[in-house]
Design an enzyme around this catalytic site. Structure first.
Site, PDB file in Angstrom:
ATOM      1  N   CYS A   1       0.828  -1.204   0.000  1.00 53.75           N
ATOM      2  CA  CYS A   1       0.000   0.000   0.000  1.00 53.75           C
ATOM      3  C   CYS A   1       0.861   1.253   0.000  1.00 53.75           C
ATOM      4  O   CYS A   1       1.924   1.297   0.619  1.00 53.75           O
ATOM      5  CB  CYS A   1      -0.917   0.021   1.226  1.00 53.75           C
ATOM      6  SG  CYS A   1      -2.294  -1.099   1.081  1.00 53.75           S
ATOM      7  N   CYS A   2       0.349   2.280  -0.679  1.00 56.07           N
ATOM      8  CA  CYS A   2       0.947   3.610  -0.648  1.00 56.07           C
ATOM      9  C   CYS A   2       2.405   3.586  -1.083  1.00 56.07           C
ATOM     10  O   CYS A   2       3.194   4.454  -0.686  1.00 56.07           O
ATOM     11  CB  CYS A   2       0.836   4.227   0.753  1.00 56.07           C
ATOM     12  SG  CYS A   2      -0.839   4.255   1.391  1.00 56.07           S
ATOM     13  N   GLY A   3       2.796   2.585  -1.854  1.00 52.83           N
ATOM     14  CA  GLY A   3       4.148   2.532  -2.344  1.00 52.83           C
ATOM     15  C   GLY A   3       5.176   2.153  -1.306  1.00 52.83           C
ATOM     16  O   GLY A   3       6.381   2.236  -1.540  1.00 52.83           O
TER      17      GLY A   3
END
Length: 276
Positions: A112-114
């Site tokens: 998630c979210c990089g």
């Protein structure tokens, strides 16, 4: 929707039990929480069977469908009926809705979210649990007061000790409380109530009686609440997900103290307010 179904079944039963205290015993009557299975059909397609406490079933079904992303607007819900004897809820929508049963139960692993760490979600959670941008803040006294008020309103828990309790709150107090043998069900009931009643979810807080699990945090994210207050401990995955979804996760709210695990800027203590 033409009408909700509002009938409930008994949420507890009385049983004669034998209680031991040390070597002595006494026979007495005890209250036991009811366990009920409800199978949900959407446009005649079976979706899921939910094991629950049989009250506020309209809230439960609506909250569940919104939480799973099956419906996204209350105007899609044309009709809903329940057969209490058969344990079936049938929902009719005004628009075509699609859900893939394989995806519904499929465990998804994503980053998630990089970020480098991986979080475990169900496939549907990736599409329904979004980052919360609400900047709601509470004082330490607010945190303690809201959890105390939740406990005071938990009549079924006080009677049976066998249910989870969740409340939808704002900084002024509790808006609504729901109880269920399933922690996720209690949260879905809150979500369904908010949707049916048209309650804005901006500035809202969730209080919860039990452990702060990943499942609970995901439900809070789907509801859109910025802060979750729990009586018990969090799990490591719950903390990771709360961090990623920008949710302030607070646990061990008891005996005048609590722990803030993520995004502590939402708790203000009288000094200059912090901002993110």
């Amino acid at each position: 929707m033409n009408r909700p179904f509002t009938r409930d079944l008994p949420v507890s039963t009385k049983r004669t039990i034998v209680r031991y205290t040390g070597e002595s015993k006494v026979e007495l009557e005890d209250a036991i929480a009811t366990e009920y299975a409800l199978t949900i059909f959407v446009n005649d397609q079976e979706m899921a069977t939910v094991v629950c406490t049989p009250e506020h079933l309209d809230d439960l079904v609506i909250g569940f469908l919104f939480s799973e992303g099956v419906i996204r607007d209350i105007r899609q819900l044309e009709d809903m009926t329940v057969n209490l004897h058969a344990g079936k809820a049938r929902v009719k929508t005004s628009t075509t809705v699609n859900f893939n049963q394989a995806f519904y139960n499929k465990r998804y692993i994503g980053s998630c979210c990089g970020k480098s760490r991986q979080s475990f979600y169900f496939y549907n959670d990736v599409h329904t649990a979004k980052r919360v941008e609400d900047k709601t803040q509470l004082s330490p006294l607010d945190v303690l007061t809201l959890v105390n008020h939740m406990e005071d309103s938990a009549n079924l828990f006080q009677e049976t000790g066998g249910v989870h309790v969740a409340s939808l709150c704002d900084s002024d107090g509790i808006i609504e409380t729901r109880m269920d043998i399933g922690r996720h069900n209690a949260l879905d009931k809150l979500y369904g109530h908010a949707v049916r009643a048209g309650v804005s979810l901006d500035g809202k807080v969730i209080t919860f009686s039990g452990r702060l699990s990943s499942e609970v945090v995901l439900k809070v994210g789907k509801i859109g609440a910025a802060i979750v207050l729990a009586k018990s401990a969090p799990t490591s995955l719950a903390i990771d997900i709360a961090d990623e979804l920008n949710i302030t996760a607070i646990g061990f709210v008891r005996n005048g103290s609590f722990n803030v695990y993520t995004h502590p800027w939402r708790v203000i203590d009288g000094r200059a307010e912090e901002s993110q």
